[in-house]
Design a protein around this motif. Structure first.
Motif: not given
Length: 213
Positions: A123-132, A149-152, A154-162
């Motif tokens: 769901e968190d596509m922002y990082v990939f788009i930001y890099r592109a 900005e570096l976090d944007y 190099t890091k992608v947030y994932l939700d595991y529903n826990m």
């Protein structure tokens, strides 16, 4: 004949909710009895209302995934429209044991045939788009980039529903304080990508004893 048909319809109507209920129970029961126990670390989490009366919100270290854990087709893609097509795509987070805890090994777009993994969605596509849009042709990060900005990049947030751990209403203040400090360990049972959050306990104990409320 009509009476027999009616009886069959009644039996079918009565059986449907039972079948649905059994299907709903099949996954958690399979995880409970056939799953593998793993330990994952939490991170400090400090929203305005971490303790919501009947659950505590948790943040996990495996939720912040380094960009280099993802497939090359995502990391190197420069076409934003192509990247957007991956939004909502199922992903499989392959885990490996590192000391006492399980950590992210790599992220796959296809279901693995073996290993311990968790299901999620991209769901968190922002990082990939930001890099592109910002990385140069060689994929290098600009030298003037700030730490935020570096976090944007190099890091992608994932939700595991826990991320929610339910407790009795108006209880769990100990968990609240430890969650804020990132001092909790989660014991999770995993089976074919599905999971059950079994318990939380202070990292300092590391004996699997559940927290007492």
């Amino acid at each position: 004949m009509d009476r027999m048909s009616k009886n069959k319809r009644y039996l079918l109507a009565a059986a449907v909710p039972i079948i649905i209920l059994l299907c709903m129970l099949a996954v958690p029961l399979s995880v409970r009895f056939m799953g593998t126990d793993i330990l994952v670390e939490t991170e400090p989490y400090d929203p305005r209302d971490i303790f919501m009366g009947d659950y505590v919100y948790l943040s996990y270290k495996i939720s912040q995934v380094d960009i280099d854990k993802f497939p090359e087709e995502l990391i190197r893609e420069k076409d934003v429209k192509k990247l957007e097509k991956f939004r909502g795509h199922p992903i499989y987070v392959l885990l490996k044991k590192d000391g006492k805890f399980h950590v992210v090994d790599k992220v796959l777009l296809e279901k693995p045939s073996e290993g311990i993994y968790l299901r999620s969605r991209l769901e968190d596509m922002y990082v990939f788009i930001y890099r592109a849009e910002n990385l140069d042709r060689l994929g290098r990060i600009p030298q003037y980039t700030t730490k935020e900005e570096l976090d944007y990049y190099t890091k992608v947030y994932l939700d595991y529903n826990m991320e929610r751990y339910y407790v009795s209403e108006n209880t769990g203040k100990k968990l609240e304080a430890m969650s804020r400090a990132g001092a909790l360990v989660a014991r999770v049972k995993v089976y074919k990508g599905y999971h059950l959050l079994e318990e939380l306990f202070p990292e300092e104990t590391m004996n699997g004893a559940a927290v007492q409320y």
